[in-house]
Motif scaffolding. Structure first.
Motif, short mmCIF file in Angstrom:
data_model
loop_
_atom_site.label_atom_id
_atom_site.label_comp_id
_atom_site.label_asym_id
_atom_site.label_seq_id
_atom_site.Cartn_x
_atom_site.Cartn_y
_atom_site.Cartn_z
N LEU A 147 10.33 -11.96 7.17
CA LEU A 147 9.71 -11.54 8.42
C LEU A 147 10.48 -10.42 9.11
CD1 LEU A 147 8.75 -15.04 9.86
CD2 LEU A 147 7.29 -13.43 8.65
N SER A 148 11.80 -10.40 8.89
CA SER A 148 12.62 -9.37 9.56
C SER A 148 12.73 -8.08 8.75
CB SER A 148 14.02 -9.93 9.82
OG SER A 148 14.67 -10.23 8.60
N SER A 149 12.51 -8.16 7.43
CA SER A 149 12.74 -6.99 6.59
C SER A 149 11.47 -6.38 6.00
CB SER A 149 13.70 -7.34 5.44
OG SER A 149 13.13 -8.34 4.60
N PHE A 150 10.36 -7.14 6.00
CA PHE A 150 9.14 -6.63 5.35
C PHE A 150 8.57 -5.45 6.13
CE2 PHE A 150 4.49 -6.58 5.04
CZ PHE A 150 4.35 -6.34 3.68
N GLN A 151 8.20 -4.40 5.37
CA GLN A 151 7.58 -3.21 5.96
C GLN A 151 6.29 -2.91 5.20
OE1 GLN A 151 10.38 0.01 5.97
NE2 GLN A 151 11.81 -1.03 7.33
N PRO A 152 5.15 -2.94 5.87
CA PRO A 152 3.87 -2.70 5.19
C PRO A 152 3.83 -1.37 4.44
CG PRO A 152 3.50 -3.58 7.38
CD PRO A 152 4.97 -3.30 7.28
N VAL A 153 4.55 -0.35 4.94
CA VAL A 153 4.53 0.95 4.28
C VAL A 153 5.09 0.87 2.86
CG1 VAL A 153 6.80 1.65 5.15
CG2 VAL A 153 5.10 3.40 4.57
N GLN A 154 6.04 -0.03 2.63
CA GLN A 154 6.58 -0.20 1.29
C GLN A 154 5.52 -0.72 0.33
OE1 GLN A 154 9.96 -2.79 1.81
NE2 GLN A 154 11.30 -1.14 2.46
N LEU A 155 4.71 -1.64 0.80
CA LEU A 155 3.63 -2.18 -0.03
C LEU A 155 2.62 -1.10 -0.36
CD1 LEU A 155 2.16 -4.51 -1.39
CD2 LEU A 155 1.17 -5.10 0.84
N VAL A 156 2.26 -0.30 0.64
CA VAL A 156 1.29 0.78 0.42
C VAL A 156 1.82 1.78 -0.61
CG1 VAL A 156 0.06 2.69 1.50
CG2 VAL A 156 0.28 0.52 2.71
N GLU A 157 3.08 2.18 -0.44
CA GLU A 157 3.68 3.13 -1.39
C GLU A 157 3.77 2.54 -2.79
OE1 GLU A 157 7.40 4.15 0.33
OE2 GLU A 157 6.54 5.46 1.88
N GLY A 158 4.10 1.25 -2.86
CA GLY A 158 4.18 0.60 -4.16
C GLY A 158 2.84 0.58 -4.88
N ILE A 159 1.78 0.29 -4.15
CA ILE A 159 0.43 0.27 -4.75
C ILE A 159 0.04 1.67 -5.21
CG2 ILE A 159 -2.01 -0.10 -4.25
CD1 ILE A 159 -1.15 -2.37 -2.36
N ARG A 160 0.34 2.68 -4.41
CA ARG A 160 0.03 4.06 -4.82
C ARG A 160 0.79 4.45 -6.08
NH1 ARG A 160 0.33 7.01 1.16
NH2 ARG A 160 -1.72 6.30 1.90
N THR A 161 2.05 4.03 -6.17
CA THR A 161 2.85 4.34 -7.37
C THR A 161 2.25 3.67 -8.60
OG1 THR A 161 4.85 4.52 -6.02
CG2 THR A 161 5.15 4.18 -8.38
N VAL A 162 1.84 2.41 -8.45
CA VAL A 162 1.25 1.69 -9.58
C VAL A 162 -0.04 2.36 -10.04
CG1 VAL A 162 0.11 -0.46 -10.23
CG2 VAL A 162 2.32 -0.53 -9.08
N VAL A 163 -0.87 2.79 -9.09
CA VAL A 163 -2.13 3.45 -9.45
C VAL A 163 -1.85 4.74 -10.22
CG1 VAL A 163 -4.15 4.63 -8.51
CG2 VAL A 163 -3.41 2.45 -7.53
N ALA A 164 -0.86 5.52 -9.76
CA ALA A 164 -0.52 6.77 -10.46
C ALA A 164 0.03 6.49 -11.85
CB ALA A 164 0.51 7.55 -9.63
N LEU A 165 0.88 5.48 -11.97
CA LEU A 165 1.44 5.13 -13.28
C LEU A 165 0.36 4.61 -14.23
CD1 LEU A 165 4.79 3.41 -12.27
CD2 LEU A 165 4.54 5.52 -13.60
N GLU A 166 -0.59 3.88 -13.68
CA GLU A 166 -1.69 3.36 -14.50
C GLU A 166 -2.50 4.50 -15.11
OE1 GLU A 166 -5.42 0.20 -14.10
OE2 GLU A 166 -4.35 0.92 -12.33
N LYS A 167 -2.77 5.53 -14.31
CA LYS A 167 -3.50 6.69 -14.82
C LYS A 167 -2.69 7.42 -15.88
CE LYS A 167 -6.12 7.51 -10.56
NZ LYS A 167 -6.38 8.46 -9.45
N SER A 168 -1.38 7.57 -15.65
CA SER A 168 -0.52 8.24 -16.62
C SER A 168 -0.46 7.47 -17.93
CB SER A 168 0.88 8.41 -16.03
OG SER A 168 1.76 8.98 -16.98
N THR A 169 -0.31 6.15 -17.84
CA THR A 169 -0.25 5.31 -19.04
C THR A 169 -1.55 5.37 -19.83
OG1 THR A 169 1.28 3.80 -17.92
CG2 THR A 169 0.18 2.97 -19.88
N GLU A 170 -2.66 5.33 -19.12
CA GLU A 170 -3.96 5.39 -19.79
C GLU A 170 -4.14 6.73 -20.50
OE1 GLU A 170 -7.50 4.16 -21.26
OE2 GLU A 170 -6.00 2.97 -20.18
#
Length: 321
Positions: A147-170
């Motif tokens: 609760l003290s350390s979680f930052q929603p922006v980290q989750l958003v950035e992580g999802i964007r990174t995964v989407v980009a990597l998924e396209k690259s892998t494909e």
């Protein structure tokens, strides 16, 4: 326990091993010894320990502290200061998670041993102990670190990174499929017959090298995607705790306003009932026929109607009003 690769640090495999280690001297010492053998990867080791501790149930958290105890004591003895120093930060962050009264005395005992043997100085041990003993702070919930350390922006950035990597892998997988490197039995026999021919063998070697490079790029991309996806899964678990807590707080506020609104309605109903029970106001008495006229009238010619006629008196009364 599964054997981890020695050539490359697999933090997720280590996390699983930490999550399943039993509270026996043999398993704890074996796991701690493995971590010391891979001291160059101490950052990954400490991160895996922290993740495992946050996900573990209360009794297993004590086991993980026993593993930590074995690591830092032997690291100090073998003069591996980096591992001892960096573990201190992880221990301080994990201290709120071991406040449970069932394990707290044993955790404090570990801290005291560290102070006695000079693993950490008295000031740092005092900080560890204060965090563990301060049971009343913010209800000492197990999820307070999230609760003290979680930052929603980290989750958003992580999802964007995964989407980009998924396209690259494909894309890499498509390129790999388009390059037909498989050989039939006839082609293999033909290759064996022509392998001594310089031109043909060079051509085949170049094709083979291209295939190896393409496959290595694809595997590297897959590995990177797996790592990022794993991090996103961890962030999603933290997000679930974070937003569920916020939902609970918002629900409390909404219920408070709803309760306040109900009290206002109840009070309104009581006031309306009270008004109904009040006596009717007394009527204003009519003036007597010999009542004096107002002094200092602006219209001196004003004449009163005949007082002998009661109707005229009431007419004058209503005109004045």
């Amino acid at each position: 326990m599964s054997k981890l690769k020695e050539s490359k640090m697999d933090s997720r495999s280590l996390e699983k091993r930490l999550s399943s280690v039993r509270e026996t001297a043999d398993e704890i010492q074996t796991l701690a010894r493995w971590c010391l053998q891979h001291k160059n990867h101490h950052h990954s080791i400490i991160q895996a320990w922290s993740r495992a501790l946050r996900k573990a149930k209360v009794p297993h958290r004590l086991t993980l502290f026993y593993v930590c105890n074995d690591i830092v004591q032997n690291a100090r003895r073998k003069k591996i200061p980096d591992m001892v120093q960096h573990f201190a930060t992880a221990i301080k962050e994990a201290a709120p998670l071991v406040r449970d009264e069932k394990i707290r005395p044993k955790i404090i005992r570990i801290f005291n041993i560290w102070e006695e043997r000079g693993i950490y100085d008295a000031k740092l041990i005092a900080e560890f102990t204060e965090i563990v003993e301060n049971v009343g702070t913010v209800n000492a919930t197990e999820n307070e670190i999230v609760l003290s350390s979680f930052q929603p922006v980290q989750l958003v950035e992580g999802i964007r990174t995964v989407v980009a990597l998924e396209k690259s892998t494909e894309s890499l997988r498509t390129d790999l499929r388009n390059q037909d490197f498989s050989l039939t039995d006839d082609e293999i026999n033909q290759l064996r017959q022509t392998v001594k021919e310089r031109g043909t063998s060079r051509e085949r070697m170049e094709e083979f090298e291209e295939a190896v490079v393409a496959l290595e790029c694809y595997l590297a991309s897959v590995q990177k995607e797996i790592e990022e996806r794993t991090q996103v899964v961890t962030l999603l678990e933290q997000a679930e705790i974070f937003y569920e807590t916020q939902r609970g707080e918002a629900k409390m506020v909404a219920n408070a306003y709803k309760s306040f609104g109900n009290r206002v309605k109840t009070l309104k109903t009581k006031l309306l009932e009270k008004i109904k029970s009040l006596p009717d106001p007394s009527p204003v008495p009519s003036p007597t026929p010999d009542a004096p006229s107002p002094e200092n009238s602006d219209d001196e010619d004003l004449t009163l109607p005949d007082t002998a006629q009661p109707g005229n008196v009431f007419s004058l009364y209503y005109i004045v009003l």
